[in-house]
Design a protein around this motif. Structure first.
Motif, PDB file in Angstrom:
ATOM      1  N   VAL A 124       0.833  -1.205   0.000  1.00  0.00           N
ATOM      2  CA  VAL A 124       0.000   0.000   0.000  1.00  0.00           C
ATOM      3  C   VAL A 124       0.869   1.258   0.000  1.00  0.00           C
ATOM      4  O   VAL A 124       0.567   2.230  -0.695  1.00  0.00           O
ATOM      5  CB  VAL A 124      -0.985  -0.003   1.197  1.00  0.00           C
ATOM      6  CG1 VAL A 124      -1.648   1.350   1.379  1.00  0.00           C
ATOM      7  CG2 VAL A 124      -2.037  -1.078   1.003  1.00  0.00           C
ATOM      8  N   SER A 125       1.951   1.246   0.755  1.00  0.00           N
ATOM      9  CA  SER A 125       2.843   2.413   0.780  1.00  0.00           C
ATOM     10  C   SER A 125       3.491   2.661  -0.574  1.00  0.00           C
ATOM     11  O   SER A 125       3.570   3.807  -1.028  1.00  0.00           O
ATOM     12  CB  SER A 125       3.922   2.234   1.846  1.00  0.00           C
ATOM     13  OG  SER A 125       3.340   2.234   3.122  1.00  0.00           O
ATOM     14  N   VAL A 126       3.940   1.608  -1.236  1.00  0.00           N
ATOM     15  CA  VAL A 126       4.546   1.763  -2.558  1.00  0.00           C
ATOM     16  C   VAL A 126       3.505   2.247  -3.565  1.00  0.00           C
ATOM     17  O   VAL A 126       3.751   3.178  -4.338  1.00  0.00           O
ATOM     18  CB  VAL A 126       5.205   0.442  -3.019  1.00  0.00           C
ATOM     19  CG1 VAL A 126       5.582   0.485  -4.490  1.00  0.00           C
ATOM     20  CG2 VAL A 126       6.429   0.149  -2.170  1.00  0.00           C
ATOM     21  N   LEU A 127       2.327   1.638  -3.572  1.00  0.00           N
ATOM     22  CA  LEU A 127       1.271   2.067  -4.491  1.00  0.00           C
ATOM     23  C   LEU A 127       0.824   3.495  -4.197  1.00  0.00           C
ATOM     24  O   LEU A 127       0.525   4.258  -5.117  1.00  0.00           O
ATOM     25  CB  LEU A 127       0.090   1.102  -4.422  1.00  0.00           C
ATOM     26  CG  LEU A 127       0.343  -0.300  -4.994  1.00  0.00           C
ATOM     27  CD1 LEU A 127      -0.880  -1.176  -4.791  1.00  0.00           C
ATOM     28  CD2 LEU A 127       0.734  -0.226  -6.456  1.00  0.00           C
ATOM     29  N   SER A 128       0.793   3.853  -2.931  1.00  0.00           N
ATOM     30  CA  SER A 128       0.445   5.225  -2.558  1.00  0.00           C
ATOM     31  C   SER A 128       1.453   6.205  -3.113  1.00  0.00           C
ATOM     32  O   SER A 128       1.091   7.245  -3.665  1.00  0.00           O
ATOM     33  CB  SER A 128       0.376   5.341  -1.034  1.00  0.00           C
ATOM     34  OG  SER A 128       0.310   6.686  -0.641  1.00  0.00           O
ATOM     35  N   GLY A 129       2.729   5.882  -2.961  1.00  0.00           N
ATOM     36  CA  GLY A 129       3.773   6.743  -3.494  1.00  0.00           C
ATOM     37  C   GLY A 129       3.686   6.889  -5.003  1.00  0.00           C
ATOM     38  O   GLY A 129       3.846   7.981  -5.547  1.00  0.00           O
TER      39      GLY A 129
ATOM     40  N   SER B 264     -10.458  11.105  -3.527  1.00  0.00           N
ATOM     41  CA  SER B 264      -9.577  10.116  -4.158  1.00  0.00           C
ATOM     42  C   SER B 264      -8.119  10.576  -4.188  1.00  0.00           C
ATOM     43  O   SER B 264      -7.211   9.752  -4.167  1.00  0.00           O
ATOM     44  CB  SER B 264     -10.063   9.784  -5.572  1.00  0.00           C
ATOM     45  OG  SER B 264      -9.980  10.929  -6.397  1.00  0.00           O
ATOM     46  N   SER B 265      -7.896  11.883  -4.213  1.00  0.00           N
ATOM     47  CA  SER B 265      -6.504  12.357  -4.183  1.00  0.00           C
ATOM     48  C   SER B 265      -5.925  12.294  -2.768  1.00  0.00           C
ATOM     49  O   SER B 265      -4.715  12.166  -2.610  1.00  0.00           O
ATOM     50  CB  SER B 265      -6.406  13.774  -4.737  1.00  0.00           C
ATOM     51  OG  SER B 265      -7.102  14.676  -3.906  1.00  0.00           O
ATOM     52  N   ALA B 266      -6.762  12.380  -1.759  1.00  0.00           N
ATOM     53  CA  ALA B 266      -6.290  12.282  -0.373  1.00  0.00           C
ATOM     54  C   ALA B 266      -6.121  10.834   0.075  1.00  0.00           C
ATOM     55  O   ALA B 266      -5.344  10.553   0.996  1.00  0.00           O
ATOM     56  CB  ALA B 266      -7.268  12.986   0.561  1.00  0.00           C
ATOM     57  N   LEU B 267      -6.825   9.929  -0.567  1.00  0.00           N
ATOM     58  CA  LEU B 267      -6.841   8.532  -0.130  1.00  0.00           C
ATOM     59  C   LEU B 267      -5.472   7.849  -0.097  1.00  0.00           C
ATOM     60  O   LEU B 267      -5.170   7.154   0.885  1.00  0.00           O
ATOM     61  CB  LEU B 267      -7.821   7.737  -0.998  1.00  0.00           C
ATOM     62  CG  LEU B 267      -8.033   6.288  -0.589  1.00  0.00           C
ATOM     63  CD1 LEU B 267      -8.607   6.222   0.823  1.00  0.00           C
ATOM     64  CD2 LEU B 267      -8.939   5.602  -1.574  1.00  0.00           C
ATOM     65  N   PRO B 268      -4.599   7.998  -1.088  1.00  0.00           N
ATOM     66  CA  PRO B 268      -3.325   7.263  -1.027  1.00  0.00           C
ATOM     67  C   PRO B 268      -2.471   7.604   0.202  1.00  0.00           C
ATOM     68  O   PRO B 268      -1.947   6.701   0.858  1.00  0.00           O
ATOM     69  CB  PRO B 268      -2.608   7.667  -2.321  1.00  0.00           C
ATOM     70  CG  PRO B 268      -3.702   8.043  -3.246  1.00  0.00           C
ATOM     71  CD  PRO B 268      -4.759   8.665  -2.386  1.00  0.00           C
TER      72      PRO B 268
ATOM     73  N   CYS C  41      -2.172   2.091   7.135  1.00  0.00           N
ATOM     74  CA  CYS C  41      -1.516   0.780   7.075  1.00  0.00           C
ATOM     75  C   CYS C  41      -0.252   0.754   7.917  1.00  0.00           C
ATOM     76  O   CYS C  41       0.036  -0.230   8.599  1.00  0.00           O
ATOM     77  CB  CYS C  41      -1.201   0.411   5.632  1.00  0.00           C
ATOM     78  SG  CYS C  41      -2.651  -0.058   4.683  1.00  0.00           S
ATOM     79  N   PHE C  42       0.495   1.840   7.883  1.00  0.00           N
ATOM     80  CA  PHE C  42       1.717   1.903   8.682  1.00  0.00           C
ATOM     81  C   PHE C  42       1.399   1.855  10.174  1.00  0.00           C
ATOM     82  O   PHE C  42       2.057   1.152  10.935  1.00  0.00           O
ATOM     83  CB  PHE C  42       2.516   3.156   8.340  1.00  0.00           C
ATOM     84  CG  PHE C  42       3.742   3.296   9.185  1.00  0.00           C
ATOM     85  CD1 PHE C  42       4.808   2.429   9.037  1.00  0.00           C
ATOM     86  CD2 PHE C  42       3.812   4.265  10.166  1.00  0.00           C
ATOM     87  CE1 PHE C  42       5.924   2.529   9.829  1.00  0.00           C
ATOM     88  CE2 PHE C  42       4.928   4.371  10.968  1.00  0.00           C
ATOM     89  CZ  PHE C  42       5.983   3.504  10.792  1.00  0.00           C
ATOM     90  N   GLN C  43       0.381   2.586  10.589  1.00  0.00           N
ATOM     91  CA  GLN C  43       0.001   2.581  12.005  1.00  0.00           C
ATOM     92  C   GLN C  43      -0.418   1.177  12.445  1.00  0.00           C
ATOM     93  O   GLN C  43      -0.059   0.719  13.526  1.00  0.00           O
ATOM     94  CB  GLN C  43      -1.126   3.585  12.245  1.00  0.00           C
ATOM     95  CG  GLN C  43      -1.432   3.848  13.695  1.00  0.00           C
ATOM     96  CD  GLN C  43      -2.448   2.902  14.298  1.00  0.00           C
ATOM     97  OE1 GLN C  43      -3.248   2.286  13.614  1.00  0.00           O
ATOM     98  NE2 GLN C  43      -2.406   2.779  15.605  1.00  0.00           N
ATOM     99  N   GLN C  44      -1.140   0.473  11.592  1.00  0.00           N
ATOM    100  CA  GLN C  44      -1.547  -0.894  11.926  1.00  0.00           C
ATOM    101  C   GLN C  44      -0.356  -1.842  11.955  1.00  0.00           C
ATOM    102  O   GLN C  44      -0.319  -2.765  12.772  1.00  0.00           O
ATOM    103  CB  GLN C  44      -2.615  -1.378  10.929  1.00  0.00           C
ATOM    104  CG  GLN C  44      -3.940  -0.691  11.103  1.00  0.00           C
ATOM    105  CD  GLN C  44      -4.489  -0.898  12.503  1.00  0.00           C
ATOM    106  OE1 GLN C  44      -4.635  -2.024  12.973  1.00  0.00           O
ATOM    107  NE2 GLN C  44      -4.795   0.196  13.187  1.00  0.00           N
TER     108      GLN C  44
END
Length: 184
Positions: free
Chosen positions: A22-27, A106-110, A117-120
């Motif tokens: 998720v972090s990579v896709l977010s980036g 949708s622009s804020a979501l990533p 995800c990181f917090q979890q």
């Protein structure tokens, strides 16, 4: 290892993999929006590296948080860096989005998804590690420091030798010998 421990470790590894993806896709999802936000005010050579200026401190602070979680320590400063740069990434992406609710969301979501995800992931690390034995925060202080009278080297009634009767009375009186109108 018990089945419960194995299941717990498997879940933690699965959370780590999902958080990394998720972090990579977010980036990747917000990379163009971050480049576009820097494009008007920044030299062309720097625009390509602009997302790294946002996610670089985020990654460093994230690694610091993970290390602290492994050592069961707090990482308040690192969490503030992660929150600051997640907020900055979110604001820059929302500013580049068209002015509709769907586009802003949708622009804020990533960035928000990567942070969640990181917090979890950090929660999973702190849950899978056995708790440390609580170390006492303070040593037991001697009685003299806590305000109890120490009678060593004192004369009659706990008063050091050489004090007058009035001074002895002041030591034993709750008001310190001031009387306050009670017939001192």
């Amino acid at each position: 290892m018990t089945l419960l421990r194995t299941g717990s470790l498997f879940t933690a590894v699965l959370v780590a993999v999902i958080a990394a993806v998720v972090s990579v896709l977010s980036g990747l999802a917000i990379c163009d929006a971050l480049r576009h936000s820097a494009g008007l005010h920044t030299a062309r050579a720097v625009v390509g590296w602009w997302p790294l200026l946002i996610y670089g401190p985020w990654m460093v602070a994230s690694l610091s948080i993970l290390r602290s979680a492994l050592h069961q320590r707090r990482a308040l400063h690192s969490w503030s860096i992660v929150l600051l740069f997640s907020t900055l990434a979110t604001v820059l992406c929302v500013a580049q989005a068209p002015r509709t609710i769907a586009a802003g969301t949708s622009s804020a979501l990533p960035a928000v998804a990567a942070l969640a995800c990181f917090q979890q992931l950090v929660r999973q690390i702190t849950l899978t590690r056995p708790p440390r034995q609580a170390a006492p925060r303070h040593r037991t202080r001697p009685a003299s420091v806590l305000g109890h009278a120490v009678t060593a080297g004192r004369g009659q009634g706990g008063v050091p030798p050489g004090y007058s009767a009035a001074e002895r009375k002041a030591v034993h009186s709750p008001s310190g010998g001031r009387g306050f109108g009670y017939g001192a």
